[in-house]
Design an enzyme around this catalytic site. Structure first.
Site: not given
Ligand code: TA6
Length: 304
Positions: A102, A172, A216, A275
């Site tokens: 990403r 995501h 989460d 997601e």
């Molecule tokens: O998918 C949920 C997650 O893993 C949360 O734990 C939080 O870390 C979110 O992703 C966002 O992650 P990022 O690295 O985009 O800030």
């Protein structure tokens, strides 16, 4: 990207009146789609769908008003592509959470208009020494994005190596909602989940998911469509998927959102991540010469 590079890109891949490339926020190169069905903005960095709005609808994809846009920095909102691992790297905490896909440039492979006027854009991750250092495998990955009154995305990983490779990945996606406190997420009832807000403990979902604090969760054995029901906007967003047996539902709520710094003051009230993942025990093993496809389709339906 320089003007001449944009000119070359538009000469080769623009679709007059439907798709054009140019500088976006923070100078990131973006593809701007506007066809008879919808509009969308896709950053070439990360093949990152930043916005998607079917005409006449509220935005379906949420993008933080406080998002930072800079080369190598993940964008808060849209559809971040997590690849080739989901969450923390399994063995090296120094590597970026959710993989590197990403935050690196992807190159345009193909663009075309379908007969029904949907717009297709195919991007491929541009491998570099830096990516190969983090991931020394011959696994080219493409994102196939189809913009219409639905949004389809397919993440295709090929294993061109001579040994099996294990990947974790995810789309995501941040969905926009009127007020998260009024939303119900159907389709996960009965699924076991790992509750990351409660030490990763294993629980089972009873009925629809509602959100009134930080959530989460990694839902396992989740293959059914999810429906994000939004009564105030009198709509539901259908999340269909293939090639994924786990789903993550995430909302950081007040404290976590404030700590992240790029959520804005009350942004968390207007978003929820649902997601489509290959996460936790749902990682994917791709044999030599094989491929893995993670496909999703997002559709807006009226609430009767
Ligand atoms: O998918 C949920 C997650 O893993 C949360 O734990 C939080 O870390 C979110 O992703 C966002 O992650 P990022 O690295 O985009 O800030």
């Amino acid at each position: 990207m320089s003007t001449s590079e944009f000119d070359a890109l538009n000469r080769q891949h623009a679709l007059p009146g439907k798709l054009a490339f140019g500088p976006g926020p923070g100078g990131l190169a973006v593809a701007v789609v506007n066809n008879s069905h919808a509009s969308a903005i896709i950053a070439l960095q990360g093949a990152h769908v930043m916005t998607w709005t079917p005409h006449g609808q509220q935005p379906v994809i949420w993008l933080s008003r406080a998002a930072a846009f800079a080369p190598g920095k993940s964008i808060r909102g849209g559809v971040p592509i997590c690849w080739p691992w989901f969450g923390p790297h399994p063995s090296d905490a120094k590597l970026p959470g959710h993989g590197f896909a990403r935050t690196v440039p992807w190159e345009v492979v193909e663009s075309r208009s379908l007969r029904d006027d949907r717009t297709v854009l195919v991007l491929r991750l541009a491998e570099t020494e830096a990516t190969r250092k983090q991931w020394p495998h011959a696994t080219p990955v493409e994102a196939h994005i189809t913009v219409g009154t639905t949004l389809e995305m397919e993440l295709v990983t090929h294993n061109n190596g001579s040994a099996p490779v294990t990947i974790g990945d995810a789309l995501h996606t941040y969905f926009e909602v009127s007020d998260i406190r009024e939303v119900k997420i159907h389709g996960l009832g009965g699924c076991p989940y790992l509750d990351k807000v409660d030490g990763g403990s294993r629980k089972q979902q009873q009925g629809p998911v509602t959100i009134g604090s930080e959530v989460d969760r990694v839902y396992l054995d989740s293959t059914a469509d999810c429906l994000i029901e939004d009564p105030r906007w009198r709509r539901r967003i259908r999340v269909s998927k293939r090639g994924s047996r786990s789903s993550v539902v995430w909302n950081p709520w007040t404290e976590k959102a404030a700590k992240m710094g790029d959520f804005g003051t009350r942004g968390y009230l207007n978003m929820v991540c649902v997601e489509s993942t290959n996460a936790a025990e749902d990682v994917v093993n791709i044999g030599p010469g094989g491929e893995h496809r993670l496909w999703v389709r997002y559709a807006v339906e009226p609430l009767s």
